[in-house]
Motif scaffolding. Structure first.
Motif, PDB file in Angstrom:
ATOM      1  N   LYS A   2       0.827  -1.201   0.000  1.00 45.22           N
ATOM      2  CA  LYS A   2       0.000   0.000   0.000  1.00 45.22           C
ATOM      3  C   LYS A   2       0.861   1.252   0.000  1.00 45.22           C
ATOM      4  CE  LYS A   2      -3.801   2.226   2.468  1.00 45.22           C
ATOM      5  NZ  LYS A   2      -4.707   2.132   3.645  1.00 45.22           N
ATOM      6  N   ALA A   3       1.934   1.220   0.789  1.00 44.78           N
ATOM      7  CA  ALA A   3       2.824   2.376   0.869  1.00 44.78           C
ATOM      8  C   ALA A   3       3.505   2.633  -0.470  1.00 44.78           C
ATOM      9  CB  ALA A   3       3.874   2.155   1.958  1.00 44.78           C
ATOM     10  N   VAL A   4       3.862   1.527  -1.152  1.00 44.50           N
ATOM     11  CA  VAL A   4       4.505   1.663  -2.458  1.00 44.50           C
ATOM     12  C   VAL A   4       3.551   2.307  -3.452  1.00 44.50           C
ATOM     13  CG1 VAL A   4       5.464   0.397  -4.411  1.00 44.50           C
ATOM     14  CG2 VAL A   4       6.069  -0.265  -2.085  1.00 44.50           C
ATOM     15  N   LEU A   5       2.296   1.822  -3.462  1.00 42.79           N
ATOM     16  CA  LEU A   5       1.314   2.378  -4.383  1.00 42.79           C
ATOM     17  C   LEU A   5       1.052   3.849  -4.108  1.00 42.79           C
ATOM     18  CD1 LEU A   5      -1.243  -0.570  -4.551  1.00 42.79           C
ATOM     19  CD2 LEU A   5       0.338   0.171  -6.333  1.00 42.79           C
ATOM     20  N   LEU A   6       0.991   4.209  -2.817  1.00 42.68           N
ATOM     21  CA  LEU A   6       0.795   5.614  -2.463  1.00 42.68           C
ATOM     22  C   LEU A   6       1.977   6.456  -2.921  1.00 42.68           C
ATOM     23  CD1 LEU A   6      -0.724   5.304   1.132  1.00 42.68           C
ATOM     24  CD2 LEU A   6      -1.888   6.105  -0.939  1.00 42.68           C
ATOM     25  N   GLY A   7       3.196   5.883  -2.803  1.00 45.11           N
ATOM     26  CA  GLY A   7       4.384   6.608  -3.256  1.00 45.11           C
ATOM     27  C   GLY A   7       4.362   6.839  -4.744  1.00 45.11           C
ATOM     28  N   LEU A   8       3.936   5.800  -5.494  1.00 39.95           N
ATOM     29  CA  LEU A   8       3.839   5.954  -6.947  1.00 39.95           C
ATOM     30  C   LEU A   8       2.788   6.993  -7.299  1.00 39.95           C
ATOM     31  CD1 LEU A   8       4.490   5.149  -9.834  1.00 39.95           C
ATOM     32  CD2 LEU A   8       2.817   3.306  -9.628  1.00 39.95           C
ATOM     33  N   PHE A   9       1.651   6.916  -6.627  1.00 41.94           N
ATOM     34  CA  PHE A   9       0.581   7.891  -6.887  1.00 41.94           C
ATOM     35  C   PHE A   9       1.066   9.306  -6.652  1.00 41.94           C
ATOM     36  CE2 PHE A   9      -3.605   9.440  -7.425  1.00 41.94           C
ATOM     37  CZ  PHE A   9      -3.809  10.405  -6.458  1.00 41.94           C
ATOM     38  N   ALA A  10       1.822   9.495  -5.555  1.00 41.61           N
ATOM     39  CA  ALA A  10       2.337  10.830  -5.245  1.00 41.61           C
ATOM     40  C   ALA A  10       3.283  11.321  -6.328  1.00 41.61           C
ATOM     41  CB  ALA A  10       3.046  10.816  -3.892  1.00 41.61           C
ATOM     42  N   SER A  11       4.120  10.408  -6.828  1.00 42.75           N
ATOM     43  CA  SER A  11       5.076  10.819  -7.860  1.00 42.75           C
ATOM     44  C   SER A  11       4.359  11.200  -9.143  1.00 42.75           C
ATOM     45  CB  SER A  11       6.083   9.687  -8.143  1.00 42.75           C
ATOM     46  OG  SER A  11       5.450   8.595  -8.767  1.00 42.75           O
ATOM     47  N   LEU A  12       3.270  10.494  -9.466  1.00 39.64           N
ATOM     48  CA  LEU A  12       2.520  10.823 -10.664  1.00 39.64           C
ATOM     49  C   LEU A  12       1.757  12.132 -10.510  1.00 39.64           C
ATOM     50  CD1 LEU A  12       1.140   7.315 -11.675  1.00 39.64           C
ATOM     51  CD2 LEU A  12       3.103   8.530 -12.607  1.00 39.64           C
ATOM     52  N   VAL A  13       1.274  12.382  -9.296  1.00 41.29           N
ATOM     53  CA  VAL A  13       0.603  13.654  -9.030  1.00 41.29           C
ATOM     54  C   VAL A  13       1.578  14.805  -9.203  1.00 41.29           C
ATOM     55  CG1 VAL A  13      -0.456  15.082  -7.246  1.00 41.29           C
ATOM     56  CG2 VAL A  13      -1.198  12.721  -7.547  1.00 41.29           C
ATOM     57  N   ILE A  14       2.818  14.604  -8.706  1.00 42.38           N
ATOM     58  CA  ILE A  14       3.845  15.638  -8.846  1.00 42.38           C
ATOM     59  C   ILE A  14       4.087  15.946 -10.322  1.00 42.38           C
ATOM     60  CG2 ILE A  14       6.310  16.111  -8.547  1.00 42.38           C
ATOM     61  CD1 ILE A  14       6.144  14.548  -5.913  1.00 42.38           C
ATOM     62  N   SER A  15       4.016  14.880 -11.156  1.00 46.11           N
ATOM     63  CA  SER A  15       4.262  15.085 -12.583  1.00 46.11           C
ATOM     64  C   SER A  15       3.203  15.958 -13.222  1.00 46.11           C
ATOM     65  CB  SER A  15       4.316  13.729 -13.312  1.00 46.11           C
ATOM     66  OG  SER A  15       3.031  13.177 -13.430  1.00 46.11           O
ATOM     67  N   GLY A  16       2.064  16.128 -12.571  1.00 53.00           N
ATOM     68  CA  GLY A  16       1.008  16.965 -13.114  1.00 53.00           C
ATOM     69  C   GLY A  16       1.028  18.394 -12.605  1.00 53.00           C
ATOM     70  N   CYS A  17       1.972  18.722 -11.737  1.00 52.59           N
ATOM     71  CA  CYS A  17       2.025  20.074 -11.189  1.00 52.59           C
ATOM     72  C   CYS A  17       2.273  21.090 -12.302  1.00 52.59           C
ATOM     73  CB  CYS A  17       3.140  20.178 -10.146  1.00 52.59           C
ATOM     74  SG  CYS A  17       2.806  19.216  -8.658  1.00 52.59           S
ATOM     75  N   ALA A  18       1.583  22.184 -12.263  1.00 53.27           N
ATOM     76  CA  ALA A  18       1.653  23.166 -13.347  1.00 53.27           C
ATOM     77  C   ALA A  18       2.686  24.246 -13.057  1.00 53.27           C
ATOM     78  CB  ALA A  18       0.290  23.807 -13.535  1.00 53.27           C
ATOM     79  N   THR A  19       3.473  24.568 -14.070  1.00 49.35           N
ATOM     80  CA  THR A  19       4.396  25.688 -13.969  1.00 49.35           C
ATOM     81  C   THR A  19       4.143  26.698 -15.087  1.00 49.35           C
ATOM     82  OG1 THR A  19       6.042  24.468 -15.254  1.00 49.35           O
ATOM     83  CG2 THR A  19       6.191  24.302 -12.865  1.00 49.35           C
ATOM     84  N   HIS A  20       3.305  26.319 -16.048  1.00 56.55           N
ATOM     85  CA  HIS A  20       3.015  27.191 -17.185  1.00 56.55           C
ATOM     86  C   HIS A  20       1.541  27.078 -17.548  1.00 56.55           C
ATOM     87  CE1 HIS A  20       7.287  28.010 -18.220  1.00 56.55           C
ATOM     88  NE2 HIS A  20       7.467  26.814 -17.703  1.00 56.55           N
ATOM     89  N   LYS A  21       1.102  27.979 -18.413  1.00 52.37           N
ATOM     90  CA  LYS A  21      -0.247  27.929 -18.949  1.00 52.37           C
ATOM     91  C   LYS A  21      -0.168  27.825 -20.466  1.00 52.37           C
ATOM     92  CE  LYS A  21      -2.780  28.513 -15.183  1.00 52.37           C
ATOM     93  NZ  LYS A  21      -3.788  27.516 -14.721  1.00 52.37           N
ATOM     94  N   SER A  22      -0.996  26.975 -21.038  1.00 51.25           N
ATOM     95  CA  SER A  22      -1.061  26.860 -22.492  1.00 51.25           C
ATOM     96  C   SER A  22      -1.824  28.064 -23.056  1.00 51.25           C
ATOM     97  CB  SER A  22      -1.784  25.563 -22.874  1.00 51.25           C
ATOM     98  OG  SER A  22      -3.182  25.705 -22.653  1.00 51.25           O
ATOM     99  N   PRO A  23      -1.826  28.258 -24.380  1.00 54.20           N
ATOM    100  CA  PRO A  23      -2.558  29.392 -24.958  1.00 54.20           C
ATOM    101  C   PRO A  23      -4.051  29.403 -24.637  1.00 54.20           C
ATOM    102  CG  PRO A  23      -1.016  28.507 -26.555  1.00 54.20           C
ATOM    103  CD  PRO A  23      -1.005  27.573 -25.380  1.00 54.20           C
ATOM    104  N   THR A  24      -4.624  28.243 -24.288  1.00 53.63           N
ATOM    105  CA  THR A  24      -6.041  28.206 -23.924  1.00 53.63           C
ATOM    106  C   THR A  24      -6.237  28.272 -22.413  1.00 53.63           C
ATOM    107  OG1 THR A  24      -6.112  25.777 -23.848  1.00 53.63           O
ATOM    108  CG2 THR A  24      -6.577  26.826 -25.971  1.00 53.63           C
ATOM    109  N   GLY A  25      -5.132  28.416 -21.659  1.00 52.77           N
ATOM    110  CA  GLY A  25      -5.225  28.522 -20.205  1.00 52.77           C
ATOM    111  C   GLY A  25      -5.107  27.208 -19.462  1.00 52.77           C
ATOM    112  N   ARG A  26      -4.811  26.126 -20.184  1.00 51.97           N
ATOM    113  CA  ARG A  26      -4.663  24.824 -19.534  1.00 51.97           C
ATOM    114  C   ARG A  26      -3.321  24.750 -18.802  1.00 51.97           C
ATOM    115  NH1 ARG A  26      -2.303  20.345 -21.235  1.00 51.97           N
ATOM    116  NH2 ARG A  26      -2.018  21.194 -23.333  1.00 51.97           N
ATOM    117  N   SER A  27      -3.321  24.104 -17.634  1.00 48.43           N
ATOM    118  CA  SER A  27      -2.087  23.981 -16.851  1.00 48.43           C
ATOM    119  C   SER A  27      -1.093  23.050 -17.542  1.00 48.43           C
ATOM    120  CB  SER A  27      -2.399  23.439 -15.454  1.00 48.43           C
ATOM    121  OG  SER A  27      -3.237  24.323 -14.744  1.00 48.43           O
TER     122      SER A  27
END
Length: 263
Positions: A2-27
């Motif tokens: 369970k801890a491993v799966l949570l760790g993987l989930f966290a890493s994938l969530v981090i990969s979705g963090c936004a630092t820019h906006k697309s021309p349509t405003g998408r993160s």
């Protein structure tokens, strides 16, 4: 486990963090700078020109260049000198790469039967570059691979039985849950941005619907949209129809200019 799966989930969530906006405003999350992406684009295009047969049909080449040049002429950034190459292949496809490179296959000209339909495809592909989609894909792929490697190490260190089975399941989850839907978002965004580009360039955006109806006939049956990086033909056509009210006034304004027909 369970801890491993949570760790993987966290890493994938981090990969979705936004630092820019697309021309349509998408993160967006972009890990690479413009110079790096331009270098990747140039290297990829040079490799393709060596591997693929380049068309010697001067009339078709001039026609494709005419459509592409009108599209790139309305881009907000005019610092690039776009290179356009017509490849002699039955593929019904085209692409654009960071740094100012456009490739069109002769097979596309059999489906995109007029300048407006061809502009639909070229506008769509150039929109991918305009919206930094290549950077997004490379960035997300790199982050997802890092998360998978972390999970692999953790499963091995924990002595988990059937590790390969778990990794296969995690890989499918990442592919269906993150990478493929993300690709569909990019495709839909490029459809919208591409319509705006072609309308500004004086090409009829209503012909985009005709183009994708032709694509549907040429492409045959599609698999479930869930497992595709592209929206289904019916979804794409419906979205394009819904966007016509937005881009038609842009096209009407552009028509007032004296624009030579590409033929």
């Amino acid at each position: 486990m369970k801890a491993v799966l949570l760790g993987l989930f966290a890493s994938l969530v981090i990969s979705g963090c936004a630092t820019h906006k697309s021309p349509t405003g998408r993160s967006q999350m972009l890990l690479f700078d413009e110079a790096q992406m331009s270098q990747m684009g140039a290297q990829s295009f040079d490799a393709m020109k060596k591997a693929e047969k380049i068309s010697t049909n001067k009339q078709q080449t001039a026609y494709v260049n005419c459509v592409a040049n009108r599209i790139t002429a309305v881009l907000p950034d005019q610092s690039l000198n776009w290179e356009v190459v017509l490849f002699d292949s039955d593929q019904i496809n085209a692409f654009a790469l960071p740094g100012g490179h456009i490739g069109v296959y002769t097979g596309l000209l059999k489906v995109a039967s007029d300048q407006d339909q061809l502009a639909t495809v070229i506008g769509h592909e150039v929109a991918h570059v305009l919206a930094n989609h290549g950077n997004e894909q490379v960035s997300r792929s790199q982050m997802t691979n890092a998360g998978m490697q972390m999970a692999d190490i953790a499963l091995g260190a924990g002595g988990v039985a059937n590790k390969d089975l778990y990794m296969a399941g995690l890989g499918l989850g990442a592919q269906v849950g993150i990478l493929l839907p993300f690709g569909r978002d990019q495709e839909s965004e490029s459809d919208e941005l591409g319509l705006e580009l072609m309308a500004k360039a004086g090409f009829n955006p209503a012909k985009s619907v005709t183009l994708w109806q032709n694509m549907a006939k040429a492409g045959g049956e599609q698999g479930p949209e869930l497992f595709s990086t592209h929206p289904s033909h019916s979804t794409r056509i419906a979205d394009l129809k819904a966007l016509q009210a937005k881009v038609t006034p842009v096209y009407q304004a552009a028509k007032k200019q004296s624009l030579a027909k590409c033929q």
